[in-house]
Enzyme design. Structure first.
Site, mmCIF file in Angstrom:
data_model
loop_
_atom_site.group_PDB
_atom_site.id
_atom_site.type_symbol
_atom_site.label_atom_id
_atom_site.label_comp_id
_atom_site.label_asym_id
_atom_site.label_seq_id
_atom_site.Cartn_x
_atom_site.Cartn_y
_atom_site.Cartn_z
ATOM 1 N NE ARG A 154 -2.105 -1.332 3.555
ATOM 2 C CZ ARG A 154 -2.370 -2.462 4.180
ATOM 3 N NH1 ARG A 154 -3.428 -3.161 3.843
ATOM 4 N NH2 ARG A 154 -1.609 -2.906 5.150
ATOM 5 C CB SER A 174 7.420 -6.186 -4.299
ATOM 6 O OG SER A 174 6.801 -6.621 -5.468
ATOM 7 C CB THR A 234 9.303 6.193 5.742
ATOM 8 O OG1 THR A 234 8.839 5.566 4.539
ATOM 9 C CG2 THR A 234 9.826 7.568 5.414
ATOM 10 C CB SER A 235 10.225 0.496 5.899
ATOM 11 O OG SER A 235 11.619 0.244 5.878
ATOM 12 N NE ARG A 236 8.343 -1.218 12.412
ATOM 13 C CZ ARG A 236 7.344 -0.353 12.228
ATOM 14 N NH1 ARG A 236 7.541 0.768 11.543
ATOM 15 N NH2 ARG A 236 6.153 -0.593 12.741
ATOM 16 C CD GLU A 265 12.768 3.868 15.521
ATOM 17 O OE1 GLU A 265 12.793 3.524 14.339
ATOM 18 O OE2 GLU A 265 11.716 4.099 16.134
ATOM 19 C CG HIS A 283 9.305 5.644 13.861
ATOM 20 N ND1 HIS A 283 9.720 4.363 14.213
ATOM 21 C CD2 HIS A 283 8.268 5.466 12.990
ATOM 22 C CE1 HIS A 283 8.963 3.471 13.598
ATOM 23 N NE2 HIS A 283 8.079 4.123 12.848
ATOM 24 N N GLY A 285 6.374 8.927 10.516
ATOM 25 C CA GLY A 285 5.698 8.633 9.245
ATOM 26 C C GLY A 285 4.193 8.840 9.297
HETATM 27 C C1 GLV Z 1 4.714 2.966 12.081
HETATM 28 O O1 GLV Z 1 5.880 2.856 11.871
HETATM 29 C C2 GLV Z 1 3.772 1.918 11.893
HETATM 30 O O2 GLV Z 1 4.151 0.760 11.637
HETATM 31 O O3 GLV Z 1 2.576 2.198 12.020
#
Ligand code: GLV
Length: 328
Positions: A154, A174, A234-236, A265, A283, A285
């Site tokens: 998404r 992917s 912006t993932s992990r 983190e 963090h 996002g």
């Molecule tokens: C934020 O990083 C989430 O996974 O919602």
């Protein structure tokens, strides 16, 4: 029914629990230690937790009455889902609602690192601006460049859709190519990971953290990127080998990075904050008023559904879906 919440959440969610459950909440401005979490979960029927709370076997065993673990996040790598499933505990998350918000932040980071806006801001505040100069703070063009998206769920697709306004070529990789319609809607072309890394000007990460994505971007993969390219995450955090990234930025093997998530983190790898070619955000996002309110409602809705004996709207461990009794 008792609900324990590991950290204050927006009022919207608390309102949904009011009158339906007996709610206790960690009022401190810090995450709970493992010992504290383990004590507080003992008599809870439901736990609402954050992505910084590690819900491992010990915590799950301590929560002897737990029926649901409701994560205030879409990612749930902080929870031992397999173990929870074996104990018959439902795990829920907050998908969908943060897709566009996170894609927006990804774009804020792409623009910040490409056009050096954070450096520019510090430059102005420190009184260094002495007038327009032809080679002052040059950055890279975003329009017309190539965007490489790793992970095309998404959020990855929402990032791709935003690229059309910049007339970019969009590559993605992917675990498997998406449907023809989805690829057309986002005007993205499927390529292998190494091809994406070597061709993209901006590489952005949108995979969940799993055993197979841990350190997906390591020293060898960074080495494949163009020296003019930037990495956005912006993932992990653990998807990137952060020490290798610092080295690569320091040696200018890649041009820049923009990070919203970190390997350990809230700690940062040594050297990261000293680099001028990196933009760092804490963090955030999904951090807009609208989205965090909605996430708060969702964690509550998931809890209320499970405690009322219904299937929650956002069940992660689908094996535990309750079958509806057949109609007579
Ligand atoms: C934020 O990083 C989430 O996974 O919602």
């Amino acid at each position: 029914m008792k609900v324990y919440i590991t950290y204050r959440i927006p009022e919207a969610g608390l309102k949904k629990l009011e009158g339906k459950c007996d709610v206790s909440l960690n009022e401190e401005d810090e995450l709970l230690s493992k010992g504290e979490l383990s004590d507080r979960v003992t008599d809870a029927d439901a736990l609402i937790c954050l992505l910084g709370d590690r819900i491992d076997r010990d915590i799950i065993n301590a929560g002897r009455k737990l029926r649901v673990i409701s994560n205030f996040a879409v990612g749930y790598n902080n929870i031992d889902v397999d173990y929870a499933t074996r104990q018959g505990i439902m795990v829920t998350n907050t998908p969908g609602v943060l897709t566009d918000t996170t894609a927006d932040l990804t774009w804020a980071l792409i623009m910040a690192v490409a056009r050096r806006t954070v450096e520019g801001d510090s430059f102005m505040r420190s009184g260094k601006f002495s007038g327009w100069k032809p080679e002052l703070m040059l950055g890279s063009d975003i329009h017309g460049s190539t965007l490489g998206i790793i992970g095309f769920g998404r959020i990855g697709q929402a990032v791709a859709r935003r690229a059309s306004g910049f007339n970019m070529q969009v590559l993605y990789c992917s675990s498997k190519p998406v449907s023809r319609e989805a690829a057309l809607a986002s005007r993205a072309t499927y390529v292998e990971l190494d091809t994406l890394l070597s061709r993209s000007d901006f590489v952005t990460l949108h995979v969940p953290l799993t055993d197979s994505t841990y350190h997906l971007i390591d020293e060898n993969k960074l080495f494949l990127m163009k020296p003019t390219a930037c990495l956005i995450n912006t993932s992990r955090g653990p998807v990137v080998d952060e020490r290798a990234l610092v080295k690569s930025l320091h040696e200018r093997k890649i041009a820049g990075a923009a990070l919203d998530v970190y390997e350990n983190e809230p700690a940062l790898s040594p050297g990261l904050t000293e680099l001028s070619n990196v933009v760092l955000t804490p963090h955030v996002g999904s951090a807009t008023h609208q989205t965090r309110n909605r996430m708060s409602e969702m964690v509550a809705e998931n809890v209320v559904a499970v405690l009322s004996g219904e299937n929650p709207p956002n069940l992660v461990n689908k094996e535990l879906l309750r079958q509806k009794p057949a109609q007579a």
